[in-house]
Design an enzyme around this catalytic site. Structure first.
Site, PDB file in Angstrom:
ATOM      1  N   ASP A 116       0.769  -1.274   0.038  1.00  0.00           N
ATOM      2  CA  ASP A 116      -0.016   0.040  -0.054  1.00  0.00           C
ATOM      3  C   ASP A 116       0.898   1.354  -0.177  1.00  0.00           C
ATOM      4  O   ASP A 116       0.492   2.071  -0.790  1.00  0.00           O
ATOM      5  CB  ASP A 116      -0.921  -0.209   1.142  1.00  0.00           C
ATOM      6  CG  ASP A 116      -2.052   0.962   1.048  1.00  0.00           C
ATOM      7  OD1 ASP A 116      -2.247   1.547   0.044  1.00  0.00           O
ATOM      8  OD2 ASP A 116      -2.463   1.684   2.212  1.00  0.00           O
ATOM      9  N   CYS A 121     -18.957  -6.446 -13.978  1.00  0.00           N
ATOM     10  CA  CYS A 121     -20.231  -6.195 -12.998  1.00  0.00           C
ATOM     11  C   CYS A 121     -21.421  -6.419 -14.012  1.00  0.00           C
ATOM     12  O   CYS A 121     -22.578  -6.484 -13.211  1.00  0.00           O
ATOM     13  CB  CYS A 121     -20.451  -4.695 -12.957  1.00  0.00           C
ATOM     14  SG  CYS A 121     -18.881  -4.270 -11.645  1.00  0.00           S
ATOM     15  N   CYS A 154     -25.197  -4.921 -13.207  1.00  0.00           N
ATOM     16  CA  CYS A 154     -25.353  -4.628 -11.663  1.00  0.00           C
ATOM     17  C   CYS A 154     -25.018  -3.150 -11.308  1.00  0.00           C
ATOM     18  O   CYS A 154     -24.024  -2.658 -12.100  1.00  0.00           O
ATOM     19  CB  CYS A 154     -24.789  -5.540 -10.811  1.00  0.00           C
ATOM     20  SG  CYS A 154     -24.634  -5.109  -9.181  1.00  0.00           S
ATOM     21  N   CYS A 209     -23.980  -0.587  -5.841  1.00  0.00           N
ATOM     22  CA  CYS A 209     -23.244  -0.267  -5.076  1.00  0.00           C
ATOM     23  C   CYS A 209     -23.227   1.407  -5.219  1.00  0.00           C
ATOM     24  O   CYS A 209     -23.138   2.289  -4.203  1.00  0.00           O
ATOM     25  CB  CYS A 209     -21.408  -0.218  -5.289  1.00  0.00           C
ATOM     26  SG  CYS A 209     -21.109  -0.350  -6.997  1.00  0.00           S
ATOM     27  N   CYS A 229     -24.376   4.339  -1.708  1.00  0.00           N
ATOM     28  CA  CYS A 229     -23.294   5.018  -1.192  1.00  0.00           C
ATOM     29  C   CYS A 229     -24.005   6.020  -0.160  1.00  0.00           C
ATOM     30  O   CYS A 229     -24.758   7.079  -0.762  1.00  0.00           O
ATOM     31  CB  CYS A 229     -22.171   5.737  -2.276  1.00  0.00           C
ATOM     32  SG  CYS A 229     -21.480   6.858  -1.368  1.00  0.00           S
ATOM     33  N   CYS A 260     -16.073  10.650  -0.386  1.00  0.00           N
ATOM     34  CA  CYS A 260     -16.332   9.418   0.274  1.00  0.00           C
ATOM     35  C   CYS A 260     -15.812   9.314   1.741  1.00  0.00           C
ATOM     36  O   CYS A 260     -14.970   9.923   2.179  1.00  0.00           O
ATOM     37  CB  CYS A 260     -15.105   8.473  -0.459  1.00  0.00           C
ATOM     38  SG  CYS A 260     -14.810   6.799   0.015  1.00  0.00           S
ATOM     39  N   CYS A 271     -15.539   2.922   5.633  1.00  0.00           N
ATOM     40  CA  CYS A 271     -17.164   2.642   5.216  1.00  0.00           C
ATOM     41  C   CYS A 271     -16.997   1.508   4.566  1.00  0.00           C
ATOM     42  O   CYS A 271     -16.064   1.199   3.662  1.00  0.00           O
ATOM     43  CB  CYS A 271     -17.715   3.825   4.656  1.00  0.00           C
ATOM     44  SG  CYS A 271     -19.187   3.428   3.560  1.00  0.00           S
ATOM     45  N   CYS A 274     -20.236   0.176   0.001  1.00  0.00           N
ATOM     46  CA  CYS A 274     -20.388  -0.182  -1.441  1.00  0.00           C
ATOM     47  C   CYS A 274     -19.729  -1.708  -1.527  1.00  0.00           C
ATOM     48  O   CYS A 274     -19.787  -2.176  -2.785  1.00  0.00           O
ATOM     49  CB  CYS A 274     -19.528   1.013  -2.287  1.00  0.00           C
ATOM     50  SG  CYS A 274     -17.887   1.172  -1.656  1.00  0.00           S
ATOM     51  N   CYS A 311     -22.267  -5.741  -2.426  1.00  0.00           N
ATOM     52  CA  CYS A 311     -21.896  -6.294  -3.651  1.00  0.00           C
ATOM     53  C   CYS A 311     -22.094  -7.691  -3.849  1.00  0.00           C
ATOM     54  O   CYS A 311     -21.660  -8.447  -2.928  1.00  0.00           O
ATOM     55  CB  CYS A 311     -20.328  -5.898  -3.928  1.00  0.00           C
ATOM     56  SG  CYS A 311     -19.782  -6.655  -5.330  1.00  0.00           S
TER      57      CYS A 311
HETATM   58  S1  SF4 Z   1     -22.237  -3.945  -6.508  1.00  0.00           S
HETATM   59 FE1  SF4 Z   1     -20.386  -5.170  -6.978  1.00  0.00          FE
HETATM   60  S2  SF4 Z   1     -21.014  -6.150  -9.033  1.00  0.00           S
HETATM   61 FE2  SF4 Z   1     -22.702  -4.549  -8.480  1.00  0.00          FE
HETATM   62  S3  SF4 Z   1     -21.928  -2.943  -9.639  1.00  0.00           S
HETATM   63 FE3  SF4 Z   1     -21.121  -2.698  -7.694  1.00  0.00          FE
HETATM   64  S4  SF4 Z   1     -19.099  -3.541  -7.682  1.00  0.00           S
HETATM   65 FE4  SF4 Z   1     -20.223  -4.196  -9.773  1.00  0.00          FE
HETATM   66  S1  SF4 Z   2     -16.640   3.564   0.872  1.00  0.00           S
HETATM   67 FE1  SF4 Z   2     -18.843   4.239   1.640  1.00  0.00          FE
HETATM   68  S2  SF4 Z   2     -18.751   6.322   1.153  1.00  0.00           S
HETATM   69 FE2  SF4 Z   2     -16.879   5.522  -0.035  1.00  0.00          FE
HETATM   70  S3  SF4 Z   2     -17.890   5.189  -1.973  1.00  0.00           S
HETATM   71 FE3  SF4 Z   2     -18.065   3.325  -0.860  1.00  0.00          FE
HETATM   72  S4  SF4 Z   2     -20.219   3.314   0.066  1.00  0.00           S
HETATM   73 FE4  SF4 Z   2     -19.565   5.592  -0.723  1.00  0.00          FE
END
Ligand code: SF4
Ligand code: SF4
Length: 386
Positions: free
Chosen positions: A133, A188, A191, A194, A198, A214, A241, A244, A248
């Site tokens: 990282d 994806c 879909c 996510c 958010c 974010c 967080c 998202c 998934c």
């Molecule tokens: S929830 Fe997962 S599979 Fe669906 S659009 Fe987002 S990243 Fe892609």
């Molecule tokens: S981590 Fe949380 S705030 Fe950041 S993009 Fe994903 S759902 Fe949104």
């Protein structure tokens, strides 16, 4: 070389890396274009390590000039846990930070892997350098090129069989290994779960994250105030967080990690007592409290800022005394200002008195702005009642 690669894969698994791929050190031109566009749109916020030299981030060969190949590795950090409940007292921690700091845990294993590969080689000139990282490198792009997964619309790297709960690490080596990436089979598709999930609407579009919005950025990398208009949407999140990732569908395949130091029982876990955290009055005590965990990253001033916001959002009335104390006594304006905001959400009348005093006595412009916002908000409400 493919025989050597098979043996490297075998020792990698023995050391604990479940996912292994190899890519070259050639520049990642497609990703450089995407990164440059992302930075110039302002989506990188103030993360200067992303914006300073995008071409370096996309050029692994410039990072380690003697390297010939990159062994990219994935480390599963998933641990199943009961559903989070704030109980008007607890703040929530993103899953990757429940255990000990992965930088330390994974780095130690990279050293072990390097030694194991050296022992496979007759060549005494073997060189390796490991990263986790903390490096100016597009890690996800390198891992994608090595075939470790595909980019999801939430910008995470997804493995069709495992989802996205994994860390990435790299071992740069001075040997030519065959690249492992294959044409992508999965995506994806239709879909887009996510994106509307958010809490702060941080997706500017599919595959496009505005870090400025974010919660992960706002509560970890962000050194300054959390913009007032975003505080409420942060909800119970104290550090990072997971929303998202949680929504998934690929993550339904996740299994518990074998890396025991990444499990919650070795770190601070999934939830933090906000009253206890807000009561930590010095940097030294804070460092001791979260020693060895990722929670050290935002330092005391950042984590108490977040704690004040989360306490207000979950209706933690028991935090009123400690917030009042912080407004008056804390040396950090960042904490005083957020404590004022939080108190106003929990007990407006009391907060108005503190705001009035802060306007007269506090030397810091941010704290006075927060005080003004409370008082003008109060007056606006009083006016509207007439
Ligand atoms: S929830 Fe997962 S599979 Fe669906 S659009 Fe987002 S990243 Fe892609
Ligand atoms: S981590 Fe949380 S705030 Fe950041 S993009 Fe994903 S759902 Fe949104």
């Amino acid at each position: 070389m493919s025989d050597l690669l098979s043996r490297i894969k075998a020792v990698s698994r023995e050391v604990g890396f479940e996912v292994i791929g190899v890519t070259s050190v050639e520049p990642m031109l497609r990703d450089l274009a995407a990164l440059s566009g992302w930075c110039s749109s302002g989506y990188a916020a103030d993360m200067s390590y992303m914006t300073r030299q995008p071409e370096l981030n996309a050029s692994p060969g410039r990072l380690v000039h003697w390297a010939r190949s990159i062994i990219t590795l994935g480390v599963n950090y998933y641990t199943a846990a009961p559903e989070f409940r704030h109980e008007n007292r607890y703040g929530r921690v993103a899953r990757y930070a429940w255990g000990l700091d992965y930088h330390d845990v994974v780095k130690a294993k990279l050293g072990e892997l390097s030694d194991r590969i050296r022992s496979l080689m007759d060549d005494a000139g073997f060189q390796a350098r490991g990263f986790v990282d903390a490096v100016p490198l597009l890690e996800r792009a390198a891992a994608e090129r090595a075939g470790l997964g595909f980019f999801g619309k939430n910008t995470n790297l997804l493995r069709p069989s495992q989802g996205s709960w994994f860390f990435l690490a790299e071992l740069f080596v001075n040997i030519d290994l065959p690249a492992t990436g294959e044409p992508r089979q999965v995506s994806c598709g239709t879909c887009s779960r996510c994106m509307p999930a958010c809490p702060t609407n941080a997706f500017a579009g599919p595959y496009l994250l505005d870090s400025r919005l974010c919660i992960s950025y706002l509560t970890i990398e962000n050194k300054g105030p959390i913009p007032r208009e975003l505080r409420e949407a942060i909800g119970e999140w104290l550090f990072g967080c997971d929303v998202c990732q949680e929504v998934c569908p690929f993550n339904r395949f996740a299994e518990d990690t074998n890396w025991r130091h990444l499990r919650a029982e070795h770190g601070k876990g999934q939830r933090i007592d906000l009253i206890e955290l807000l009561g930590i009055s010095t940097d030294a005590r804070f460092r001791e409290w979260c020693k060895g965990t990722p929670l050290t990253r935002p330092k005391r001033r950042g984590l108490l800022r977040n704690a004040a916001v989360a306490a207000a959002n979950i209706g933690c009335e028991a935090a009123v005394p400690v917030l009042s104390m912080l407004i008056v006594d804390d040396p950090e304006p960042l904490i005083r200002g957020h404590a004022l905001w939080a108190l106003a959400r929990l007990e407006l009348k009391r907060a108005s008195k503190f705001a009035d005093a802060a306007l007269r006595n506090d030397n810091d412009s941010f704290v006075r702005e927060e005080a003004e916002a409370i008082l003008s908000g109060c007056f606006a409400r009083q006016e509207s009642k007439k």
